[in-house]
Write an enzyme that holds these catalytic residues in place. Structure first.
Site, PDB file in Angstrom:
ATOM      1  N   ASN A 228       0.841  -1.195   0.000  1.00  0.00           N
ATOM      2  CA  ASN A 228       0.000   0.000   0.000  1.00  0.00           C
ATOM      3  C   ASN A 228       0.875   1.243   0.000  1.00  0.00           C
ATOM      4  OD1 ASN A 228      -2.917   1.074   0.479  1.00  0.00           O
ATOM      5  ND2 ASN A 228      -1.618   2.258   1.875  1.00  0.00           N
ATOM      6  N   GLU A 229       0.697   2.064  -1.024  1.00  0.00           N
ATOM      7  CA  GLU A 229       1.423   3.323  -1.158  1.00  0.00           C
ATOM      8  C   GLU A 229       2.919   3.148  -0.870  1.00  0.00           C
ATOM      9  OE1 GLU A 229      -2.108   6.531  -0.250  1.00  0.00           O
ATOM     10  OE2 GLU A 229      -0.731   6.060   1.369  1.00  0.00           O
TER      11      GLU A 229
ATOM     12  N   CYS B 198      20.902  -2.108   2.919  1.00  0.00           N
ATOM     13  CA  CYS B 198      20.774  -1.123   1.843  1.00  0.00           C
ATOM     14  C   CYS B 198      22.116  -0.480   1.516  1.00  0.00           C
ATOM     15  CB  CYS B 198      19.747  -0.061   2.217  1.00  0.00           C
ATOM     16  SG  CYS B 198      18.058  -0.699   2.221  1.00  0.00           S
TER      17      CYS B 198
ATOM     18  N   GLU C 164      -7.588   4.866  -4.518  1.00  0.00           N
ATOM     19  CA  GLU C 164      -8.165   5.665  -3.432  1.00  0.00           C
ATOM     20  C   GLU C 164      -8.517   7.029  -3.998  1.00  0.00           C
ATOM     21  OE1 GLU C 164      -5.756   5.979   0.066  1.00  0.00           O
ATOM     22  OE2 GLU C 164      -5.178   3.861   0.051  1.00  0.00           O
TER      23      GLU C 164
END
EC number: 3.2.1.23
Length: 671
Positions: A141-142, A156, A306
């Site tokens: 989500n997003e 990372c 959305e």
């Protein structure tokens, strides 16, 4: 069109769930989205998967004609995962470890987190991949929302060093191309290179002034982090594609809010999906994001996962005003007119708890249906009337070009900050074309230019030799090109060209840039535009490139030491024409400029006289021309028609004008 809401059955008691399901069935919608934050309920303990509660809702809604979009819940890992494996937590640019709580506190590169993400996605694919009442999947989500897209954890850092090593091969090559000799920043090996401490993430905090760090390093980290997000997304997409033929997407936020290259990220997705929250109270809904959405996957229909639902409280603590009566319906029809194949309001019913408690929704916290619910019912009915026109094609002959490297570069090393914003400026070009009576697409630098007669390329700050040649061939083959100030200033390494600007394109535009400066309120300068039979005066804005060369001067400064200097040029190259816009001009002058070049290209205006805050969208179906007309003027209005039109929804003929009520719309067919 799939039309509906986001819904959260995991929040509900049995009684609340049955109440809501009844309202959903009676609402007329055909789609719900569920599951994006429910990992702790889907997998309450490691390896113990519980989906019966969700499947029961899917079946009950499905039997009532409402399909489900099922989301993978990886935006919110459960507590047991985080406390067993704290190494999965996100580390921000300051070195702060984000704790459990909220959402998006995971590292997208962490192998342990990826392993658990793969497992839950596999289970979702097995359980719902063939369910006849499911119509698609949303991943996560997003992605990168809440400043979670630029992790600095040990994983990372190591992957970023490896990324540079693969790309540049030797440390000497990296040092040379990035100009690390400046301030004596040469590295001895790739392991010494760490992610930049500064970031362009929305809501993130800086630790040093942004200009202290190497621009090449910062651009490479943007690319690396974007690619890492895409790699994580594709782990899930590949799994879902193995288990299901239903379309798979995710939900981006804005064109570039979270700095993920959507042109790249959607290659392995079936459709581009995004979230959009425009104001709907006496306000025009900007269609630039819709035009961008169409261009992400080469004109394919897009999904809005959305969308605005109402007013009241807001996640950030301020608030949103209520939409006017009819504005929700109008906005949904506008999205459909622009190519949306799905529109889901966020959300169905207001949350009583959690970080988003008391937020806007279609139905209030008490569960009583009111104005917005009944307007959603009416919208669903109108969409059924328009169903036959969903396959109409876009036939635009103009495109506005945007690029993520350019966006990132101009965020890393801004031009006239904060007055100049690259994406806002590109959106302004798009909207002014529309105000002048012309529809445009929005496309990336890698798109096929050959289908267009006219390209607008705002501030292509980074332009590699390949892109320079692409623009050259477009003009040579008969296209008309407008490029703006600071075009082709840097190469793909985010390093400035030592050629005269616009680098590599001087012959195409017939100019060299002699001087540059930002334009502030204190140094705005008058100039004159000579466009055929039209003379227009304006003040410059944003930036000023003084031009010199063989091109025809169609914009000339009229005062100060700049008097007589060329600011805007027109030049014939091959079969086409190239215009270099060395500064910004006012809206009226820009519209005159666009009209001048559209007429030169033989592009016709829409046969509906343009009016401010009235949008016209042209599409074709079976050889006939259709025009969606959207009234955002906040009052009743009438538009003059240059050709007779059939009003499709009212089933009548309009000879000379069409009347639109406040927050109204029409679909007109050219006779």
């Amino acid at each position: 069109m799939q039309y509906g809401v986001a819904y959260y059955p995991e929040h509900k008691t049995k009684e609340e769930l049955q109440h809501d399901l009844k309202l959903l069935k009676e609402s007329g919608i055909n789609t719900v989205r569920m599951g994006e934050f429910a990992w702790c309920k889907m997998e309450p303990e490691p390896g113990e998967y519980q989906f019966d509660w969700l499947e029961e809702v899917v079946i009950e809604l499905g039997e009532a004609g409402i399909s489900s979009i099922i989301c993978t819940p990886t935006a919110c890992p459960p507590a047991w995962l985080v406390y067993a494996h704290p190494e999965v937590l996100y580390v921000d640019n300051r070195g702060e470890v984000r704790p459990f709580g909220g959402r998006r506190f995971y590292c997208y590169n962490n192998p342990v987190y990826r392993e658990y993400s793969v497992k839950i996605t596999e289970e979702i694919g097995r359980r719902f991949g063939k369910n006849p009442y499911v119509s698609g999947f949303q991943i996560d989500n997003e992605p990168a929302q809440e400043a979670s897209g630029r992790c600095h954890c040990p994983v990372c850092k190591s992957k970023f060093s490896d990324y540079l090593k693969v790309k540049y091969k030797t440390i000497e090559e990296y040092n040379r191309r990035s100009g690390n000799i400046f301030w004596g920043q040469d590295y001895e090996n790739f392991d010494q290179i760490k992610p930049p401490v500064n970031t362009i993430e929305v809501s993130a905090e800086q630790t040093l002034p942004v200009y202290f760090e190497n621009p090449t390093l910062r651009l490479e980290f943007e690319r690396f982090a974007s690619d890492s997000q895409i790699e994580y997304q594709n782990l899930q997409a590949d799994i879902l594609h193995r288990y299901s033929d239903y379309p798979v997407t995710t939900n981006g936020t804005g064109l570039a809010t979270n700095s993920i290259d959507y042109y790249k990220s959607t290659k392995n997705l079936d459709v581009y999906g995004f979230d959009f929250y425009p104001g709907l109270r006496d306000a025009a809904v900007d269609s630039f994001p819709y035009a961008f959405a169409r261009g992400v996957k080469d004109g394919k229909a897009f999904w809005v996962m959305e969308f605005m639902s109402g007013g009241g409280h807001r996640f950030g603590g301020s608030g949103r005003v209520q939409p006017n009566p009819g504005a929700l319906k109008q906005a949904v029809i506008q999205s459909y007119a622009h190519g949306a194949d799905m529109m889901l309001h966020f959300q169905f019913r207001t949350f009583p708890f959690g970080a988003e408690q008391l937020n806007y929704a279609i139905v209030d916290m008490d569960g009583v249906p009111r104005r917005r619910y009944y307007e959603m019912q009416e919208t669903a009915r109108v969409l059924q009337q328009l169903k036959a026109y969903g396959n109409a094609e876009f036939v635009n002959e103009i495109a506005v070009c945007v690029d993520y490297d350019v966006h990132w570069s101009l965020r890393i090393k801004p031009v006239n900050d904060p007055d100049f914003n690259y994406l806002d400026y590109a959106g302004r070009m798009y909207n002014l074309l529309e105000d002048a009576g012309y529809n445009a697409d929005v496309i990336g630098f890698a798109a096929d230019f050959s289908r267009y007669k006219f390209l607008v390329v705002p501030t292509a700050f980074i332009a590699d030799r390949k892109f320079q040649e692409k623009l050259r061939n477009f003009v040579k083959n008969g296209g008309i090109l407008i490029a703006t100030f600071l075009t082709s200033a840097k190469n793909e390494d985010n390093v400035g060209y030592t050629d005269s600007l616009p680098a590599g394109l001087n012959d195409v535009f017939g100019v060299n840039v002699e001087e540059v400066e930002p334009v502030f309120a204190s140094n705005r300068t008058k100039l004159r535009l000579n466009l055929g039979n039209t003379v227009q005066e304006s003040l410059d804005s944003m930036w000023s490139d003084l031009l010199k060369g063989d091109a025809r001067a169609i914009g000339i400064y009229m005062e100060d030491y700049k008097t007589g200097a060329m600011a805007i040029s027109e030049h014939t190259y091959g079969k086409g024409t190239a215009c270099y816009l060395g500064t910004d001009v006012d809206d009226e002058s820009m519209m005159h400029l666009f009209t001048y070049f559209c007429e030169k290209a033989g592009i016709e205006k829409n046969p509906i006289c343009p009016q401010k805050k009235v949008e016209v969208i042209h599409r074709q179906l079976d050889g006939a021309d259709y025009y969606y007309v959207i009234n955002f003027t906040a009052k009743d209005t009438s538009l003059v028609l240059e050709k007779p039109m059939e009003d499709v929804l009212k089933n009548c003929t309009c000879q000379k004008e069409v009347h639109l009520e406040r927050n109204g719309f029409a679909l007109l067919k050219r006779l």
